[in-house]
Design a protein around this motif. Structure first.
Motif, PDB file in Angstrom:
ATOM      1  N   ASN A  15       0.819  -1.215   0.000  1.00  0.00           N
ATOM      2  CA  ASN A  15       0.000   0.000   0.000  1.00  0.00           C
ATOM      3  C   ASN A  15       0.856   1.270   0.000  1.00  0.00           C
ATOM      4  O   ASN A  15       0.320   2.383   0.046  1.00  0.00           O
ATOM      5  CB  ASN A  15      -0.929   0.022   1.212  1.00  0.00           C
ATOM      6  CG  ASN A  15      -1.960  -1.093   1.149  1.00  0.00           C
ATOM      7  OD1 ASN A  15      -2.379  -1.491   0.067  1.00  0.00           O
ATOM      8  ND2 ASN A  15      -2.352  -1.599   2.312  1.00  0.00           N
ATOM      9  N   LEU A  16       2.175   1.109  -0.047  1.00  0.00           N
ATOM     10  CA  LEU A  16       3.074   2.254  -0.069  1.00  0.00           C
ATOM     11  C   LEU A  16       3.661   2.427  -1.468  1.00  0.00           C
ATOM     12  O   LEU A  16       3.968   1.447  -2.148  1.00  0.00           O
ATOM     13  CB  LEU A  16       4.211   2.071   0.947  1.00  0.00           C
ATOM     14  CG  LEU A  16       3.807   1.910   2.417  1.00  0.00           C
ATOM     15  CD1 LEU A  16       5.041   1.702   3.283  1.00  0.00           C
ATOM     16  CD2 LEU A  16       3.014   3.120   2.906  1.00  0.00           C
ATOM     17  N   THR A  17       3.820   3.663  -1.863  1.00  0.00           N
ATOM     18  CA  THR A  17       4.425   3.959  -3.166  1.00  0.00           C
ATOM     19  C   THR A  17       5.932   3.738  -3.098  1.00  0.00           C
ATOM     20  O   THR A  17       6.509   3.579  -2.009  1.00  0.00           O
ATOM     21  CB  THR A  17       4.147   5.405  -3.580  1.00  0.00           C
ATOM     22  OG1 THR A  17       4.846   6.276  -2.680  1.00  0.00           O
ATOM     23  CG2 THR A  17       2.652   5.726  -3.534  1.00  0.00           C
ATOM     24  N   THR A  18       6.569   3.746  -4.265  1.00  0.00           N
ATOM     25  CA  THR A  18       8.024   3.588  -4.324  1.00  0.00           C
ATOM     26  C   THR A  18       8.726   4.677  -3.524  1.00  0.00           C
ATOM     27  O   THR A  18       9.678   4.418  -2.789  1.00  0.00           O
ATOM     28  CB  THR A  18       8.505   3.623  -5.788  1.00  0.00           C
ATOM     29  OG1 THR A  18       7.846   2.585  -6.523  1.00  0.00           O
ATOM     30  CG2 THR A  18      10.003   3.420  -5.877  1.00  0.00           C
ATOM     31  N   ARG A  19       8.253   5.920  -3.655  1.00  0.00           N
ATOM     32  CA  ARG A  19       8.820   7.047  -2.916  1.00  0.00           C
ATOM     33  C   ARG A  19       8.659   6.852  -1.403  1.00  0.00           C
ATOM     34  O   ARG A  19       9.578   7.099  -0.617  1.00  0.00           O
ATOM     35  CB  ARG A  19       8.134   8.354  -3.327  1.00  0.00           C
ATOM     36  CG  ARG A  19       8.459   8.824  -4.723  1.00  0.00           C
ATOM     37  CD  ARG A  19       9.858   9.379  -4.794  1.00  0.00           C
ATOM     38  NE  ARG A  19      10.141  10.015  -6.067  1.00  0.00           N
ATOM     39  CZ  ARG A  19      11.335  10.413  -6.446  1.00  0.00           C
ATOM     40  NH1 ARG A  19      12.365  10.217  -5.653  1.00  0.00           N
ATOM     41  NH2 ARG A  19      11.530  10.991  -7.616  1.00  0.00           N
ATOM     42  N   ILE A  23      11.465   6.483   1.655  1.00  0.00           N
ATOM     43  CA  ILE A  23      11.475   7.277   2.897  1.00  0.00           C
ATOM     44  C   ILE A  23      11.571   6.347   4.104  1.00  0.00           C
ATOM     45  O   ILE A  23      12.350   6.582   5.036  1.00  0.00           O
ATOM     46  CB  ILE A  23      10.196   8.142   2.988  1.00  0.00           C
ATOM     47  CG1 ILE A  23      10.173   9.158   1.847  1.00  0.00           C
ATOM     48  CG2 ILE A  23      10.126   8.862   4.335  1.00  0.00           C
ATOM     49  CD1 ILE A  23       8.831   9.852   1.673  1.00  0.00           C
ATOM     50  N   VAL A  24      10.766   5.286   4.090  1.00  0.00           N
ATOM     51  CA  VAL A  24      10.772   4.316   5.190  1.00  0.00           C
ATOM     52  C   VAL A  24      12.156   3.696   5.354  1.00  0.00           C
ATOM     53  O   VAL A  24      12.673   3.585   6.481  1.00  0.00           O
ATOM     54  CB  VAL A  24       9.720   3.217   4.937  1.00  0.00           C
ATOM     55  CG1 VAL A  24       9.932   2.044   5.899  1.00  0.00           C
ATOM     56  CG2 VAL A  24       8.314   3.772   5.093  1.00  0.00           C
ATOM     57  N   GLU A  25      12.770   3.299   4.255  1.00  0.00           N
ATOM     58  CA  GLU A  25      14.092   2.668   4.304  1.00  0.00           C
ATOM     59  C   GLU A  25      15.132   3.626   4.895  1.00  0.00           C
ATOM     60  O   GLU A  25      15.949   3.227   5.729  1.00  0.00           O
ATOM     61  CB  GLU A  25      14.515   2.253   2.889  1.00  0.00           C
ATOM     62  CG  GLU A  25      15.798   1.431   2.824  1.00  0.00           C
ATOM     63  CD  GLU A  25      15.648   0.060   3.473  1.00  0.00           C
ATOM     64  OE1 GLU A  25      16.693  -0.530   3.830  1.00  0.00           O
ATOM     65  OE2 GLU A  25      14.507  -0.416   3.644  1.00  0.00           O
ATOM     66  N   TYR A  26      15.068   4.877   4.491  1.00  0.00           N
ATOM     67  CA  TYR A  26      16.017   5.869   5.008  1.00  0.00           C
ATOM     68  C   TYR A  26      15.812   6.075   6.517  1.00  0.00           C
ATOM     69  O   TYR A  26      16.781   6.136   7.276  1.00  0.00           O
ATOM     70  CB  TYR A  26      15.848   7.210   4.273  1.00  0.00           C
ATOM     71  CG  TYR A  26      16.792   8.271   4.795  1.00  0.00           C
ATOM     72  CD1 TYR A  26      18.098   8.334   4.344  1.00  0.00           C
ATOM     73  CD2 TYR A  26      16.374   9.172   5.786  1.00  0.00           C
ATOM     74  CE1 TYR A  26      18.982   9.281   4.846  1.00  0.00           C
ATOM     75  CE2 TYR A  26      17.251  10.126   6.294  1.00  0.00           C
ATOM     76  CZ  TYR A  26      18.558  10.167   5.826  1.00  0.00           C
ATOM     77  OH  TYR A  26      19.431  11.099   6.337  1.00  0.00           O
ATOM     78  N   ILE A  27      14.561   6.171   6.923  1.00  0.00           N
ATOM     79  CA  ILE A  27      14.268   6.379   8.345  1.00  0.00           C
ATOM     80  C   ILE A  27      14.776   5.209   9.193  1.00  0.00           C
ATOM     81  O   ILE A  27      15.400   5.403  10.241  1.00  0.00           O
ATOM     82  CB  ILE A  27      12.756   6.589   8.570  1.00  0.00           C
ATOM     83  CG1 ILE A  27      12.312   7.931   7.951  1.00  0.00           C
ATOM     84  CG2 ILE A  27      12.414   6.555  10.059  1.00  0.00           C
ATOM     85  CD1 ILE A  27      10.809   8.110   7.898  1.00  0.00           C
ATOM     86  N   GLY A  57       2.341  12.302   2.516  1.00  0.00           N
ATOM     87  CA  GLY A  57       1.484  11.192   2.076  1.00  0.00           C
ATOM     88  C   GLY A  57       1.711   9.959   2.935  1.00  0.00           C
ATOM     89  O   GLY A  57       0.759   9.267   3.323  1.00  0.00           O
ATOM     90  N   LEU A  58       3.004   9.692   3.272  1.00  0.00           N
ATOM     91  CA  LEU A  58       3.340   8.556   4.141  1.00  0.00           C
ATOM     92  C   LEU A  58       2.761   8.767   5.539  1.00  0.00           C
ATOM     93  O   LEU A  58       2.171   7.839   6.118  1.00  0.00           O
ATOM     94  CB  LEU A  58       4.857   8.393   4.215  1.00  0.00           C
ATOM     95  CG  LEU A  58       5.376   7.335   5.200  1.00  0.00           C
ATOM     96  CD1 LEU A  58       4.909   5.942   4.803  1.00  0.00           C
ATOM     97  CD2 LEU A  58       6.901   7.383   5.276  1.00  0.00           C
ATOM     98  N   LEU A  59       2.890   9.962   6.067  1.00  0.00           N
ATOM     99  CA  LEU A  59       2.389  10.239   7.408  1.00  0.00           C
ATOM    100  C   LEU A  59       0.869  10.072   7.475  1.00  0.00           C
ATOM    101  O   LEU A  59       0.337   9.563   8.471  1.00  0.00           O
ATOM    102  CB  LEU A  59       2.782  11.650   7.838  1.00  0.00           C
ATOM    103  CG  LEU A  59       4.297  11.948   7.909  1.00  0.00           C
ATOM    104  CD1 LEU A  59       4.544  13.341   8.498  1.00  0.00           C
ATOM    105  CD2 LEU A  59       5.027  10.891   8.720  1.00  0.00           C
TER     106      LEU A  59
END
Length: 261
Positions: A15-19, A23-27, A57-59
């Motif tokens: 349900n998460l976009t590539t972008r 972001i998740v990986e960096y965090i 959008g992620l938040l």
């Protein structure tokens, strides 16, 4: 639920976009840095290589209301991570303490003093480590005995070198063997030769000695090297720890008896 990572675990990656995945990986990889630097959304976007909209959008998908709440949730995750690390450190400390306690209960003081007498009365002392992992404890003891002005030599398990030393044994010469296992037939032969030549042997091992060795040596110290039961399988305690502990006990009593003379 004031945890970014906890909320993240409730969302399917599909349900998460590539972008958003970037972001998740960096965090995940830079959690402590983001928190300690109080990283603003501008810098986060720059570091990830994305726009503000992807972050917001992620938040929104994680039901986190605004960047400030996001920062608070990351700080909570960072604190929890530090607590877990501290807990891991505590597991290692407990492993050391438990192993030393077990050996404290096992080592007989009477035998320790017999060993001290053998060392103090020996015209020459040879300290040998039978496995490379025990080079450290053997060197420590050899260095200490040298500082005490004893005639001492450090040996490994090289067959030719030890045989040359054994062939030149004089009555009362002392060999101290450090070994994890103590089951080597090679070592049995060496000890028998020393005994037949009038030398003496101190046997320090992580296993009970064979019958042949038990009958031939002058002092035996069996240490526990595998006795620690840990819930965390990732906790590793060096096999040399009990041998260092034994050395420290021996050195302590050596110095005490020397002062009392």
């Amino acid at each position: 639920m004031r945890s970014f990572l906890a909320k993240l675990s409730t969302v399917d990656d599909k349900n998460l976009t590539t972008r958003e995945l970037q972001i998740v990986e960096y965090i995940k990889n830079n959690l402590q840095t983001i928190v300690s630097n109080n990283m603003k959304i501008e810098q986060l976007a720059q570091e990830v290589g994305t726009g503000y909209s992807a972050i917001y959008g992620l938040l929104n998908k994680l039901n986190i209301k605004g960047y400030r709440d996001f920062s608070i949730s990351l700080a909570n995750d960072a604190d929890s991570a530090e607590i877990e690390i501290a807990k891991d450190d505590e597991n290692v400390v407990n492993g050391y303490v438990n192993l030393i306690k077990q050996n404290y209960s096992l080592i007989e003081k009477r035998t320790l003093f017999e060993t001290l007498q053998l060392i103090q009365n020996a015209p020459r002392v040879f300290v040998s480590y039978w496995e490379s992992v025990l080079k450290g404890p053997a060197m420590d003891l050899e260095n200490f005995l040298f500082d005490q002005e004893l005639k001492v030599t450090l040996l490994d398990s090289d067959w030719d070198t030890i045989n040359k030393r054994v062939e030149s044994v004089k009555s009362g010469d002392l060999f101290i063997f450090f070994t994890k296992y103590g089951t080597s037939k090679h070592l049995e032969k060496i000890i028998l030769k020393i005994n037949q030549s009038g030398g003496k042997v101190i046997f320090i091992s992580g296993r009970m000695p064979s019958v042949a060795i038990s009958r031939t040596v002058d002092s035996i110290h069996t240490l526990i090297v595998d006795g620690v039961e840990m819930e965390d399988n990732h906790v590793f305690i060096s096999k040399s720890v009990p041998f260092h502990y034994f050395n420290d006990l021996l050195i302590y009593h050596f110095l005490n008896t020397k002062e009392n003379k």
